[in-house]
Write a protein that holds these residues in place. Structure first.
Motif, short mmCIF file in Angstrom:
data_model
loop_
_atom_site.label_atom_id
_atom_site.label_comp_id
_atom_site.label_asym_id
_atom_site.label_seq_id
_atom_site.Cartn_x
_atom_site.Cartn_y
_atom_site.Cartn_z
N ASN A 3 5.87 7.50 -3.75
CA ASN A 3 5.66 7.82 -2.35
C ASN A 3 4.39 8.66 -2.13
N ASN A 4 3.37 8.42 -2.96
CA ASN A 4 2.10 9.11 -2.78
C ASN A 4 1.01 8.25 -3.42
N ILE A 5 -0.19 8.78 -3.50
CA ILE A 5 -1.28 8.04 -4.15
C ILE A 5 -2.01 8.96 -5.11
N GLU A 6 -2.53 8.39 -6.16
CA GLU A 6 -3.32 9.15 -7.12
C GLU A 6 -4.80 8.84 -6.98
N TYR A 7 -5.13 7.92 -6.09
CA TYR A 7 -6.51 7.50 -5.87
C TYR A 7 -6.67 7.22 -4.39
N TYR A 8 -7.82 7.57 -3.85
CA TYR A 8 -8.15 7.17 -2.48
C TYR A 8 -9.64 6.89 -2.42
N ARG A 9 -9.99 6.04 -1.48
CA ARG A 9 -11.40 5.65 -1.29
C ARG A 9 -12.18 6.84 -0.74
N HIS A 10 -13.37 7.01 -1.28
CA HIS A 10 -14.25 8.12 -0.87
C HIS A 10 -15.64 7.54 -0.65
N SER A 11 -16.14 7.63 0.54
CA SER A 11 -17.45 7.07 0.87
C SER A 11 -18.57 7.85 0.18
N ALA A 12 -19.51 7.14 -0.37
CA ALA A 12 -20.65 7.77 -1.04
C ALA A 12 -21.57 8.50 -0.06
N VAL A 13 -21.44 8.22 1.22
CA VAL A 13 -22.29 8.89 2.21
C VAL A 13 -21.49 9.86 3.08
N SER A 14 -20.29 10.22 2.65
CA SER A 14 -19.47 11.11 3.47
C SER A 14 -20.17 12.45 3.72
N ASP A 15 -20.95 12.92 2.77
CA ASP A 15 -21.63 14.20 2.96
C ASP A 15 -22.66 14.16 4.08
N GLU A 97 -6.97 11.08 7.88
CA GLU A 97 -7.01 9.66 8.22
C GLU A 97 -7.27 8.80 6.99
N GLN A 98 -8.22 9.22 6.15
CA GLN A 98 -8.59 8.43 4.98
C GLN A 98 -7.42 8.28 4.02
N VAL A 99 -6.73 9.38 3.75
CA VAL A 99 -5.59 9.31 2.84
C VAL A 99 -4.48 8.44 3.44
N GLN A 100 -4.22 8.58 4.73
CA GLN A 100 -3.18 7.77 5.36
C GLN A 100 -3.53 6.29 5.33
N GLU A 101 -4.79 5.95 5.57
CA GLU A 101 -5.21 4.54 5.50
C GLU A 101 -4.98 3.98 4.10
N ASN A 102 -5.38 4.74 3.09
CA ASN A 102 -5.18 4.31 1.71
C ASN A 102 -3.70 4.22 1.36
N PHE A 103 -2.93 5.20 1.78
CA PHE A 103 -1.49 5.22 1.51
C PHE A 103 -0.81 4.01 2.15
N PHE A 104 -1.20 3.67 3.38
CA PHE A 104 -0.63 2.52 4.06
C PHE A 104 -0.89 1.24 3.27
N LYS A 105 -2.13 1.05 2.83
CA LYS A 105 -2.48 -0.16 2.07
C LYS A 105 -1.73 -0.22 0.74
N VAL A 106 -1.67 0.89 0.04
CA VAL A 106 -0.98 0.94 -1.25
C VAL A 106 0.52 0.70 -1.06
N SER A 107 1.10 1.32 -0.04
CA SER A 107 2.54 1.15 0.22
C SER A 107 2.87 -0.29 0.56
N ARG A 110 2.77 -2.12 -2.70
CA ARG A 110 3.94 -1.77 -3.51
C ARG A 110 5.19 -2.48 -3.00
N ASN A 111 5.36 -2.49 -1.69
CA ASN A 111 6.53 -3.16 -1.11
C ASN A 111 6.50 -4.65 -1.40
N TRP A 112 5.32 -5.27 -1.31
CA TRP A 112 5.21 -6.70 -1.59
C TRP A 112 5.62 -6.97 -3.04
N HIS A 113 5.12 -6.16 -3.97
CA HIS A 113 5.46 -6.35 -5.39
C HIS A 113 6.96 -6.13 -5.63
#
Length: 137
Positions: A3-15, A97-107, A110-113
């Motif tokens: 029920n969590n993620i160990e990886y999330y997308r991080h934009s190279a231009v976020s700074d 927002e970024q973590v929630q977007e990634n968590f939604f996709k991963v979840s 996971r549910n499909w699998h």
């Protein structure tokens, strides 16, 4: 199911985003590092929502980020109100927002699998292999 993620997308231009420039204007690069450390804790929290309603949770996070508890409150308020990098799902429950977007996709994946695995377990023509003995290393 996890029920969590160990990886999330991080934009190279976020700074270069104005939100991060505002953060650095007040807290310097150290503030950006502290934001990402806080973001990591959000990603690892259940549902990717960090509960800071308990004093010991908040004190632990403040300690990890090298803040006093009151300075952590100020930092979080700044991230929510001014930078719009954090938001509260309810008072004391933080996410991004970024973590929630990634968590939604991963979840979803996971549910499909899980559903695919469960249906294959029931399918007598294409069963999931069952190991009688555990695999030895």
């Amino acid at each position: 199911m996890k029920n969590n993620i160990e990886y999330y997308r991080h934009s190279a231009v976020s700074d270069q985003h104005p939100k991060f420039k505002m953060l650095r204007n007040r807290y310097g690069w150290e503030g950006e590092g502290k934001f990402w450390a806080l973001n990591n804790r959000i990603a690892l929290a259940g549902g990717c929502i960090l509960d800071i309603t308990k004093k010991y949770n908040k004190a632990s996070i403040a300690n990890d980020l090298d803040f006093s508890v009151s300075d952590l409150d100020i930092f979080i308020k700044f991230l929510i109100d001014d930078c719009e990098l954090l938001f509260e799902t309810e008072v004391g429950f933080l996410t991004t927002e970024q973590v929630q977007e990634n968590f939604f996709k991963v979840s979803k994946n996971r549910n499909w699998h899980k559903e695919n695995y469960e249906s294959r377990k029931k399918d007598t023509n294409n069963p999931v292999p069952v190991l009688e003995k555990p695999i030895q290393d």
